[in-house]
Design an enzyme around this catalytic site. Structure first.
Site, PDB file in Angstrom:
ATOM      1  N   CYS A 170      56.237  51.172  44.079  1.00  0.00           N
ATOM      2  CA  CYS A 170      56.206  52.412  44.873  1.00  0.00           C
ATOM      3  C   CYS A 170      57.583  52.820  45.385  1.00  0.00           C
ATOM      4  O   CYS A 170      57.793  53.974  45.757  1.00  0.00           O
ATOM      5  CB  CYS A 170      55.232  52.268  46.042  1.00  0.00           C
ATOM      6  N   HIS A 193      57.366  58.118  50.971  1.00  0.00           N
ATOM      7  CA  HIS A 193      56.394  57.694  49.959  1.00  0.00           C
ATOM      8  C   HIS A 193      55.006  57.874  50.556  1.00  0.00           C
ATOM      9  O   HIS A 193      54.765  57.541  51.719  1.00  0.00           O
ATOM     10  CB  HIS A 193      56.639  56.233  49.587  1.00  0.00           C
ATOM     11  N   ASN A 246      48.108  57.932  46.478  1.00  0.00           N
ATOM     12  CA  ASN A 246      49.351  57.183  46.264  1.00  0.00           C
ATOM     13  C   ASN A 246      49.671  57.195  44.765  1.00  0.00           C
ATOM     14  O   ASN A 246      48.988  56.546  43.986  1.00  0.00           O
ATOM     15  CB  ASN A 246      49.153  55.757  46.786  1.00  0.00           C
TER      16      ASN A 246
HETATM   17  O1  UT7 Z   1      52.283  52.028  48.141  1.00  0.00           O
HETATM   18  C1  UT7 Z   1      52.539  50.699  48.398  1.00  0.00           C
HETATM   19  C2  UT7 Z   1      52.350  50.409  49.791  1.00  0.00           C
HETATM   20  N1  UT7 Z   1      50.940  50.376  50.091  1.00  0.00           N
HETATM   21  C3  UT7 Z   1      50.537  50.585  51.301  1.00  0.00           C
HETATM   22  O2  UT7 Z   1      51.366  50.912  52.132  1.00  0.00           O
HETATM   23  C4  UT7 Z   1      49.102  50.380  51.643  1.00  0.00           C
HETATM   24  C5  UT7 Z   1      49.028  49.713  52.964  1.00  0.00           C
HETATM   25  N2  UT7 Z   1      47.677  49.420  53.415  1.00  0.00           N
HETATM   26  C6  UT7 Z   1      46.820  50.390  53.789  1.00  0.00           C
HETATM   27  O3  UT7 Z   1      47.088  51.559  53.658  1.00  0.00           O
HETATM   28  C7  UT7 Z   1      45.536  49.973  54.455  1.00  0.00           C
HETATM   29  O4  UT7 Z   1      45.601  48.603  54.791  1.00  0.00           O
HETATM   30  C8  UT7 Z   1      44.260  50.225  53.597  1.00  0.00           C
HETATM   31  C9  UT7 Z   1      44.005  51.714  53.507  1.00  0.00           C
HETATM   32  C10 UT7 Z   1      44.458  49.631  52.212  1.00  0.00           C
HETATM   33  C11 UT7 Z   1      43.053  49.583  54.252  1.00  0.00           C
HETATM   34  O5  UT7 Z   1      42.891  50.058  55.575  1.00  0.00           O
HETATM   35  P1  UT7 Z   1      42.621  49.021  56.782  1.00  0.00           P
HETATM   36  O6  UT7 Z   1      42.408  49.830  57.981  1.00  0.00           O
HETATM   37  O7  UT7 Z   1      43.790  48.063  56.780  1.00  0.00           O
HETATM   38  O8  UT7 Z   1      41.291  48.354  56.336  1.00  0.00           O
HETATM   39  P2  UT7 Z   1      40.991  46.811  56.025  1.00  0.00           P
HETATM   40  O9  UT7 Z   1      41.597  46.419  54.715  1.00  0.00           O
HETATM   41  O10 UT7 Z   1      41.320  46.023  57.234  1.00  0.00           O
HETATM   42  O11 UT7 Z   1      39.415  46.868  55.855  1.00  0.00           O
HETATM   43  C12 UT7 Z   1      38.563  47.249  56.938  1.00  0.00           C
HETATM   44  C13 UT7 Z   1      37.141  47.227  56.441  1.00  0.00           C
HETATM   45  C14 UT7 Z   1      36.772  45.926  55.714  1.00  0.00           C
HETATM   46  O12 UT7 Z   1      35.467  45.601  56.085  1.00  0.00           O
HETATM   47  P3  UT7 Z   1      35.201  44.446  57.162  1.00  0.00           P
HETATM   48  O13 UT7 Z   1      35.844  43.216  56.588  1.00  0.00           O
HETATM   49  O14 UT7 Z   1      35.878  44.930  58.413  1.00  0.00           O
HETATM   50  O15 UT7 Z   1      33.722  44.408  57.229  1.00  0.00           O
HETATM   51  C15 UT7 Z   1      36.796  46.347  54.251  1.00  0.00           C
HETATM   52  O16 UT7 Z   1      35.923  45.570  53.472  1.00  0.00           O
HETATM   53  O17 UT7 Z   1      36.921  48.292  55.522  1.00  0.00           O
HETATM   54  C16 UT7 Z   1      36.325  47.775  54.314  1.00  0.00           C
HETATM   55  N3  UT7 Z   1      36.750  48.592  53.197  1.00  0.00           N
HETATM   56  C17 UT7 Z   1      36.132  49.712  52.820  1.00  0.00           C
HETATM   57  N4  UT7 Z   1      35.029  50.332  53.297  1.00  0.00           N
HETATM   58  C18 UT7 Z   1      34.656  51.478  52.708  1.00  0.00           C
HETATM   59  C19 UT7 Z   1      37.839  48.397  52.395  1.00  0.00           C
HETATM   60  N5  UT7 Z   1      37.906  49.393  51.504  1.00  0.00           N
HETATM   61  C20 UT7 Z   1      36.859  50.229  51.742  1.00  0.00           C
HETATM   62  C21 UT7 Z   1      36.423  51.424  51.153  1.00  0.00           C
HETATM   63  N6  UT7 Z   1      35.311  52.007  51.666  1.00  0.00           N
HETATM   64  N7  UT7 Z   1      37.063  52.007  50.127  1.00  0.00           N
END
Ligand code: UT7
Length: 325
Positions: A115, A252, A282
């Site tokens: 990225c 980005h 992204n």
């Molecule tokens: O481009 C390269 C750089 N990349 C980035 O900068 C990405 C950085 N990371 C992020 O943007 C975020 O961490 C994400 C968008 C990927 C995830 O958001 P988050 O607020 O960190 O969520 P999380 O991974 O902590 O997940 C929270 C909950 C989990 O459920 P539990 O364990 O709390 O029950 C996941 O299983 O959300 C769940 N979850 C989803 N639910 C519905 C994960 N993906 C999904 C989904 N739909 N698509």
């Protein structure tokens, strides 16, 4: 004092026709429009057609950039294409673009910094233009991440899209001040200790397969906030510029929450932040040039504006660039 600077003459972009909305995705995996919007700011993404490869997207963006710059392809002597999704392991997709543009001189190569690819490619081209005798470069970010996603993994497949953006950059004699045009400062970083936080689980040597993207989202988020701020701090300090002097912040586009948080931290008002993540998701190395192009073509970015770019991605890699447009 006059110096050689890499001046951006024009930009172009290309997005595949096919749009995949959050609602459509929610019919494929257990997710919802509401979750995707509130956690990431993404509403939709573009997906390349089966017969569209990364070099096709790159070529369309390159042609648009040449058009915008008023430069003939034969006057390009360097192509740096940032991508993690090349058409083939080799040759580089950059040489496919070079051949399609009818260029038979100079050099063309791919650069892989995920990225952060566009910031790395711009910094590379800047050095080649200032120090290695090249005159005019096409710097391209092009990706078909849809080909390396696990479409059953809701934690990753909702985040990415396909697209390409390109800029034409020319070596010009300019005054050496911050108000003179060109790339003023770049900063590149990587730290391979974190390579298992965001990676593709296949490759020609390790598995003889292409593999799919794997990410520990929360960990990447945590590092992104710190690393991006650090790169911005350094690039601004090295150029002797204050954040309030920046006209356009073109980050980005990974997550709306990261963009808003970073802008807030630096006191950059939200109307100076170029946002495309809602419509493009992204697109990895393509996201910055896509955003640059949008803001230039709708009249926001004008000649003389100070533009700050930043990115962070797999590796980890990260960086920032400050450009007087
Ligand atoms: O481009 C390269 C750089 N990349 C980035 O900068 C990405 C950085 N990371 C992020 O943007 C975020 O961490 C994400 C968008 C990927 C995830 O958001 P988050 O607020 O960190 O969520 P999380 O991974 O902590 O997940 C929270 C909950 C989990 O459920 P539990 O364990 O709390 O029950 C996941 O299983 O959300 C769940 N979850 C989803 N639910 C519905 C994960 N993906 C999904 C989904 N739909 N698509």
């Amino acid at each position: 004092m006059s110096v050689v600077r890499s001046v951006i003459l024009g930009c172009g972009s290309y997005l595949p026709e096919n749009v995949l909305t959050n609602e459509e995705l929610a019919r494929r995996v257990e997710t919802s429009d509401e979750w995707i919007r509130t956690r990431t700011g993404i509403h939709q993404r573009h997906i390349a057609a089966d017969d569209e490869n990364t070099s096709d997207l790159a070529l369309a963006a390159a042609r648009a950039a040449l058009d915008d710059a008023g430069v003939d392809a034969r006057d390009i002597d360097l192509i740096v294409l940032a991508t993690s999704t090349p058409d083939y392991t080799f040759p580089a997709s950059a040489v496919s673009v070079q051949a399609a543009l009818g260029i038979t001189h100079g050099a063309a190569f791919d650069l892989q910094a995920v990225c952060s690819g566009f910031v790395f490619a711009l910094a590379t081209a800047d050095n080649f233009l200032r120090c290695a005798g090249f005159k005019r470069a096409l710097v391209i970010g092009a990706e078909t991440f849809s080909r390396i996603l696990d479409w059953k993994d809701r934690a990753t497949c909702v985040l990415f899209g396909d697209g390409a953006g390109a800029v034409v950059v020319e070596a010009q004699r300019q005054g050496g001040g911050i108000s003179d045009r060109g790339v003023l400062q770049t900063l590149l970083r990587s730290d391979g200790r974190y390579q298992d936080k965001l990676y593709v689980d296949g490759g020609p040597s390790a598995t003889r397969t292409t593999g799919v993207l794997r990410m520990e989202g929360r960990e990447v988020f945590r590092h992104a906030v710190v690393n991006i701020a650090d790169a911005m701090d350094q690039v601004l300090a090295q150029a002797g510029v204050k954040a309030e002097q920046v006209d356009w912040f073109v980050p980005h586009q990974a997550n709306r929450r990261i963009l808003d948080g970073t802008a807030r931290k630096f006191g950059i008002s939200s109307d100076k932040v170029v946002i495309t993540v809602d419509r493009h998701a992204n697109t990895s190395a393509a996201s910055i040039p896509l955003a640059l192009c949008e803001a230039k073509s709708d009249g926001r970015i004008k000649q003389g504006d100070l533009v700050l770019l930043e990115a962070m991605g797999g590796g980890f890699t990260w960086g920032a660039a400050l450009v007087r447009w």
